[in-house]
Design a protein around this motif. Structure first.
Motif, short mmCIF file in Angstrom:
data_model
loop_
_atom_site.label_atom_id
_atom_site.label_comp_id
_atom_site.label_asym_id
_atom_site.label_seq_id
_atom_site.Cartn_x
_atom_site.Cartn_y
_atom_site.Cartn_z
N TRP A 14 -8.08 -3.95 -4.51
CA TRP A 14 -8.99 -3.81 -3.37
C TRP A 14 -8.32 -3.18 -2.15
CZ3 TRP A 14 -13.28 -4.20 -5.63
CH2 TRP A 14 -13.52 -5.17 -6.61
N ARG A 15 -7.01 -2.84 -2.23
CA ARG A 15 -6.30 -2.33 -1.07
C ARG A 15 -5.77 -0.91 -1.24
NH1 ARG A 15 -1.93 -4.69 -0.90
NH2 ARG A 15 -2.07 -6.07 -2.70
N VAL A 44 -8.81 -9.88 2.89
CA VAL A 44 -8.19 -8.63 2.49
C VAL A 44 -9.04 -7.48 3.02
CG1 VAL A 44 -7.54 -7.17 0.55
CG2 VAL A 44 -7.15 -9.63 0.45
N SER A 45 -8.39 -6.58 3.76
CA SER A 45 -9.12 -5.43 4.29
C SER A 45 -9.53 -4.53 3.14
CB SER A 45 -8.22 -4.66 5.26
OG SER A 45 -7.05 -4.21 4.61
N GLU A 46 -10.80 -4.23 3.07
CA GLU A 46 -11.32 -3.42 1.99
C GLU A 46 -11.40 -1.97 2.44
OE1 GLU A 46 -14.94 -5.01 0.52
OE2 GLU A 46 -14.27 -7.08 0.70
N CYS A 47 -11.47 -1.08 1.46
CA CYS A 47 -11.56 0.34 1.75
C CYS A 47 -13.02 0.73 1.97
CB CYS A 47 -10.99 1.16 0.60
SG CYS A 47 -9.33 0.64 0.09
N GLY A 59 -3.37 -4.90 -6.20
CA GLY A 59 -3.82 -3.91 -5.24
C GLY A 59 -5.16 -3.28 -5.53
N CYS A 102 -6.59 2.32 -1.54
CA CYS A 102 -7.82 3.12 -1.39
C CYS A 102 -7.71 4.49 -2.06
CB CYS A 102 -8.15 3.29 0.10
SG CYS A 102 -8.34 1.72 0.99
N ILE A 154 0.85 -1.20 0.00
CA ILE A 154 0.00 0.00 0.00
C ILE A 154 0.88 1.24 0.00
CG2 ILE A 154 -1.70 1.29 1.32
CD1 ILE A 154 -2.75 -1.35 2.38
#
Length: 1190
Positions: free
Chosen positions: A506-507, A532-535, A504, A509, A483
């Motif tokens: 989905w990461r 996966v941590s989403e925005c 990247g 942001c 990121i």
């Protein structure tokens, strides 16, 4: 001489006015103008108003022999507003009203004429033909028009000479008519003197090096820049770029334009040495000679005379042998932008200046890319304290230390750095983790594309907090991208990413642009994984994942609510288009073309209020076109071609007022298209609806469409009422295709009155009558497959830029008109299948040196082939078959026409042998001399036809008309077949129906690319070559009607593509081979008929005494081998016993019987005596006769 007729000219000038560039002074009482007026004989300078309200035009002032007090002139009341631009007061005319002449001012007669000028850098344009007097006092705010100011006659004639020296197919100079050249487009005149100070002839021609243009539209073509331009002595601005001057030299007279400040000759096809006279242009600020790929300089000292130069672009000009490069680097103190890209430079050129501190001190942009530099960066870069942009792409930095040391040589002012194709890798160049991050503090744009950065994503980029744009395309990365919160644009295209989440999507942001096309994504799922941590919100505006994608489009794309552009084309996506895409309310471009998407177009697309371009062509979409698309008021382009759409076209499409392109071709649409479908399409320029055979266009004859089309294709649709009447109101048509559209009858008279049409295709209809009423054609005319009659009109000869002319398959009569030799640009001439007669004229070859296709087949031509055809060195297709030509096949065909790919002399009266010179045509793919009276043997050298042995390079390019018009008829599989689109993969030899003798040359079997070979109906003898099975691509083989003998070679069973075989009416014998491909032909015994001694299926003749080795089962091989070994063992005793019997049966008897032995020897002795006596008598008799003769 100019006259004072301002009042007759002013109305025509109101809409297009030119600001004079007055020297204005606001003195409280009015405006004072100092005006210089060109009146033909000289210049009269007048101070018009002093601001006190008095009229300075007294009765004694004379202009060009006319007394002012006697002249009728107009006075205009103006509403003025003043605005400050660049510290100058500009007069802006917002409204003009006519109040009468000076003598009638008091009568109160008023006539109004509103006009709004065009605002520009210099304010409003006032026509140079009007001299305006700004009054003061009682007449404050008025302008008096007095005298005509026009361009000089000398400059006007110079421009007309230039116009006559170039070819202008696009009409760039079409406005160059009339007396006042200052009113012509692309011309600007000085507001005070009327002299031309600007000539902007920039075209749209992109020259692709020696390969020619890669794109062209609207450009000038000339052999040279006409010297008449030297008369424009006051030029300050000259742009001749993006035209084509065909390898001419840059004219030396350009150095005489002393006032020139801007000169652009880029991408114009110039070559040779840059003339040093350019160094005379001391006022020059901008010089662009780039992309003239054969232009060079041998000495750069001419730059010494350009002290004011701020912008210099010599990209792709050869400077490899230039002396005095220091003139560029040292002696241009004002230079701010320098591009020497692709100039053939190396370290040698920079050697003397490598660490200099005086080089280009004020430079802001420096492009040295695509040269041959290597090693560490030159030290002079560090001293360019104003440098903002640096491109060193192609600089071999593999010998440099590492990324930190490279950046240490770069000034801190730099914000954009390009290191594309610099041989960089992350093992050495990006390996150091101990360098000062502060060196990277100002880099905002970093380009490291086309390098060898592989594997794990380099961590160094994560620490570059200033980085906004990062280009790592065309490397070998495959790991997850970290990121980078400040990054706005990321290009990872053409790497080795296999998991789509690694890029990247989905990461990241805050990322606004992500390009990752051309990666070998293997996973078919592109939804965000659960871990996966989403925005909470995505900033992404541009997403390009095109190429290599599999699977379905995820519903999750609906979360990217800020998307402006979504590109998923040229992949293998399947399934339906998700409805969630309808939530992308900011989406402007959606491109899903060339996939395998199915289902219908979502109705939710009607919610994409910002959508401008919708590209869904070349999929498997079904169902109707959604009515909801009519709500997309911003839509400019719709491409739905090559799908399976059905139903009717919604009338709501007609409400898309901004629509510029509509392509619904190649579907299954049906119903009637009426005026309502086009009600508000005032911006429509491209309309394609071809290949919808159930679609009918039915509009009234009186309909006037709201649009002006550039491109129209309604082929294979149904048009009612013949050629549409509404086309007569289309004045901008460039491409006009109505083939196979059920049109009949003669061409209407209004068609002749239409403007020039570049591409006209009316083929495959039932149009009749003479070829009159045609409009002027620019490049392509296709009228094939109609029923036109009478002769070829001479009016066609006026279209001197014609590239393709196809009049085939009509009923045209007469001869080929001689005036066609004027069409010197013609590359394709197709007159086949008519009733044309006479000899083939020699002037076809004398004038059309660029001819590539010549098809005159199926007419009534007589005589011999004119020798002049040998001059057509670019000819690829020569088809004169099915005529009444005679004589021998000329040797010059093979010797001169070396580019020939198709030679068709089918069904004429040619005699003699097949000339061996034909073997020199290495590119030949089709040779057809069938149905003539040729004799002799088949030349063994035919194996030298390289294209038939190894194949040919792809040469056939479809330009849109090829599918139905550029064709070659070949007898294949026993019938006439017509090859068009796949002509470049057809290889055929047809020598049938002649009087050829001898054996079939075994060399013919080397022509492995042949798909058809026809030697039937000749007098060939001998055996069929045993290795005919080597011709593995054969689909059709016909050897019938000859005198061939022997057995059918078993190798023929290896011809796996063979679908047509004819060996009938020969003298073949033995068992017919079976198995493999021949097994598919056993149902047709006629292919072996007329061979009395052939036997086996499919014939009824049994081969009872023969064992067929090709059909013996594999399990019997062992027993067969044993039997063979026994036969070999018995062979030797048989030989010994036979020898013993023969030897001892004769010799033994003579040894035992003395009388027999004596009688034998006496018999032999008598015979020898008789022979001796006979010989001697004969010899003596000859000697005696010789003596008597003496």
């Amino acid at each position: 001489m100019p006259t004072l007729d301002c009042y007759t000219k002013v109305f025509s000038s109101l809409i297009n006015m030119d600001f004079f560039g007055f020297s204005e002074i606001d003195n409280g009482g009015g405006l004072e103008f100092a005006v210089k007026v060109n009146i033909g004989y000289g210049y009269v300078e007048e101070s018009v108003s002093d601001g006190d309200g008095s009229d300075d035009f007294g009765s004694g002032r004379v202009f060009d022999g006319v007394t002012v007090s006697e002249a009728e002139f107009l006075m205009w009341r103006v509403e003025m507003e003043k605005e400050k631009v660049s510290d100058r007061w500009l007069v802006v005319i917002s409204k003009l009203s006519l109040v009468g002449s000076r003598r009638e001012r008091g009568k109160g007669e008023a006539y109004t004429a509103d006009s709004y000028g065009v605002r520009g850098e210099n304010g409003v344009r006032l026509d140079p033909s009007i001299f305006c007097h700004g009054g003061g006092g009682g007449f404050k705010g008025s302008i008096w028009c007095l005298v005509n100011v026009a361009c000089s006659q000398k400059e006007r004639l110079a421009l007309l000479k230039f116009k006559g020296s170039v070819e202008d197919t696009s009409g760039m100079l079409s406005s160059w008519v009339g007396e006042d050249c200052c009113l012509w487009e692309r011309i600007h005149c000085d507001s005070l003197t009327g002299t031309i100070d600007s000539l902007n002839l920039r075209g749209e021609y992109y020259f692709g090096g020696e390969g020619g243009p890669s794109y062209s539209e609207g450009y000038l073509v000339g052999n040279e820049v006409n010297s008449s331009l030297a008369e424009l002595r006051h030029l300050k601005y000259l742009d001749l770029s993006l035209n084509f001057y065909q390898g001419s030299r840059i004219p030396e007279f350009i150095g005489s334009f002393k006032q020139l400040m801007y000169l652009n000759l880029s991408t114009a096809g110039f070559q040779g040495i840059i003339p040093p006279h350019i160094g005379n242009l001391s006022n020059l600020k901008v010089l662009d000679l780039s992309s003239n790929y054969n232009l060079a300089s041998d000495d750069m000292s001419w730059t010494f005379g350009l002290p004011s130069l701020e912008h210099l672009d010599l990209s792709y000009v050869d400077l490899g042998g230039a002396k005095n490069m220091g003139m560029v680097l040292y002696n241009l103190p004002s230079l701010k932008e320098l591009s020497l890209r692709g100039c053939g430079l190396s370290n040698v050129h920079l050697g003397p200046f490598f660490n200099s501190s005086r080089i280009l001190a004020n430079i802001k942009r420096l492009d040295l890319g695509s040269n041959s530099f290597k090693g560490p960066l030159p030290g002079f870069c560090r001293n360019m304290t104003s440098l903002e942009f640096l491109d060193l792409s192609g600089f071999n930095l593999s010998l440099a230390w590492n990324f930190a040391n490279v950046l240490n040589m770069i000034p801190s002012s730099l914000s954009e750095l390009h290191f594309s194709s610099c041989w960089l890798d992350n093992k050495t160049f990006l390996s150091s983790a101990h360098f000062n991050i502060s060196m990277l503090s100002n880099i905002q744009h970093l380009d490291l594309s086309w390098n060898s950065i592989e594997g794990i994503f380099p961590s160094v980029f994560s620490n570059m907090s200033s980085l906004r744009v990062l280009d790592l395309s065309r490397n070998m990365l495959h790991s997850s991208v970290p990121i980078m919160v400040n990054l706005l644009e990321l290009d990872l295209s053409v790497n080795q990413f296999k998991n789509i989440e690694d890029v990247g999507i989905w990461r990241q942001c805050h990322l606004k642009t992500l390009a990752a096309y051309g990666n070998p994504f293997e996973i078919e799922r592109i939804d965000p994984p659960q871990n996966v941590s989403e925005c909470s919100q995505y900033a992404l505006e541009w997403l390009d994942l095109s190429g290599w994608l599999n699977g379905t489009i995820p519903e999750a794309f609906g979360r990217l609510t800020n998307l402006r552009v979504l590109l998923l084309m040229n992949s293998s996506l399947t399934g339906p288009i998700p409805e969630s895409l309808g939530r992308l309310r900011f989406l402007e471009v959606l491109d899903l073309h060339d996939n395998q998407l199915n289902g219908s177009i979502p109705e939710s697309f009607g919610n994409l209020a910002a959508l401008e371009s919708l590209y869904l062509q070349s999929n498997h979409l079904t169902g109707p076109i959604p009515t909801s698309l009519g709500r997309l008021v911003s839509l400019q382009a719709i491409r739905l071609s090559s799908n399976l759409l059905n139903g009717t076209i919604p009338v709501s499409i007609g409400q898309l007022a901004k629509l510029n392109e509509l392509d619904i071709s190649d579907n299954s649409l049906e119903g009637v298209v009426s005026e309502a479908h086009f009600a508000n399409l005032s911006m429509l320029e491209h309309l394609y609806a071809s290949s919808n055979t159930k679609l009918t266009f039915n509009v009234s004859r009186e309909w006037i469409p709201p649009f002006q089309l550039l491109y129209l294709d309604l082929s294979s649709c149904n048009l009612t009422n013949g050629l549409p009447q509404w086309l007569r109101n289309q004045f901008l048509l460039s491409e006009f295709v109505l083939s196979n559209a059920s049109i009949s009858g003669p061409l209407p008279t209004w068609l002749r009155k239409m403007p020039v049409i570049d591409f006209l295709d009316l083929s495959h209809n039932k149009l009749s009558g003479p070829l009159t009423n045609l409009p002027e054609i620019g490049w392509v005319l296709i009228l094939a497959n109609n029923i036109f009659n009478e002769s070829i009109p001479k009016s066609l000869c006026r279209w001197t830029n014609l590239y393709l002319l196809d009049l085939s398959r009509n009923r045209l009569t007469g001869t080929i008109p001689k005036c066609l030799q004027d069409l010197q640009r013609l590359s394709v001439m197709i007159f086949s299948s008519n009733l044309l007669s006479g000899v083939i004229p020699s002037y076809i070859a004398l004038s059309h040196s660029s001819l590539e296709w010549l098809k005159l087949n199926d007419n009534k031509f007589i005589g011999e082939l004119p020798r002049e055809l040998g001059n057509l060195r670019y000819l690829r297709v020569l088809d004169v078959g099915d005529n009444q030509l005679f004589g021998k096949i000329p040797h010059w065909i093979g010797e001169n026409l070396t580019s020939l790919i198709v030679l068709r002399l089918h069904k004429n009266n040619f005699t003699g042998e097949i000339p061996e010179s034909l073997c020199k045509m290495s590119k030949l793919q089709i040779l057809d001399v069938a149905y003539n009276n040729l004799t002799g043997i088949i030349p063994h050298c035919l194996r030298e036809l390289n294209a038939m042995v190894n194949g040919a390079e792809k040469w056939y390019v479809s330009y849109g008309w090829a599918d139905s018009n550029e064709n070659v008829i070949q007898v294949m599989k026993g019938v006439d077949l017509e090859y068009t689109r796949i002509l470049d993969i057809v290889y055929n030899m047809d020598l049938s129906s002649n009087k050829l003798v001898g054996e079939i040359p075994v060399e013919l079997t080397a022509l492995s690319m042949l798909i058809g070979l026809n030697l039937s109906n000749n007098h060939l003898s001998g055996r069929i070559p045993e290795n005919i099975g080597n011709m593995t691509r054969l689909e059709s083989l016909d050897l019938s009607g000859n005198k061939l003998t022997g057995t059918i070679p078993p190798s023929m069973a290896a011809l796996t593509f063979l679908s047509h075989l004819n060996l009938s009416h020969n003298n073949l014998w033995g068992r017919i081979p079976t198995g493999h491909q021949l097994q598919t032909l056993i149902d047709d015994p006629s292919i072996y008929a007329g061979n009395r001694d052939l036997c086996g299926p499919p014939l009824t003749n049994n081969c009872s005494d023969h064992q067929d080795p090709t059909t013996t089962a594999k399990p019997k091989k062992k027993h067969k081998a044993a039997e063979e070994s026994i036969k070999v063992w018995w062979f030797y005793p048989d030989i010994m016993s036979g020898f013993a019997t023969g030897f001892w049966g004769v010799i033994g008897v003579l040894l035992l019987k003395k009388r027999w032995r004596w009688r034998l020897f006496m018999f032999v002795e008598k015979i020898m005596d008789k022979i001796y006596v006979a010989v001697m008598v004969t010899v003596v008799a000859k000697i005696k006769r010789g003596r008597e003769a003496v």
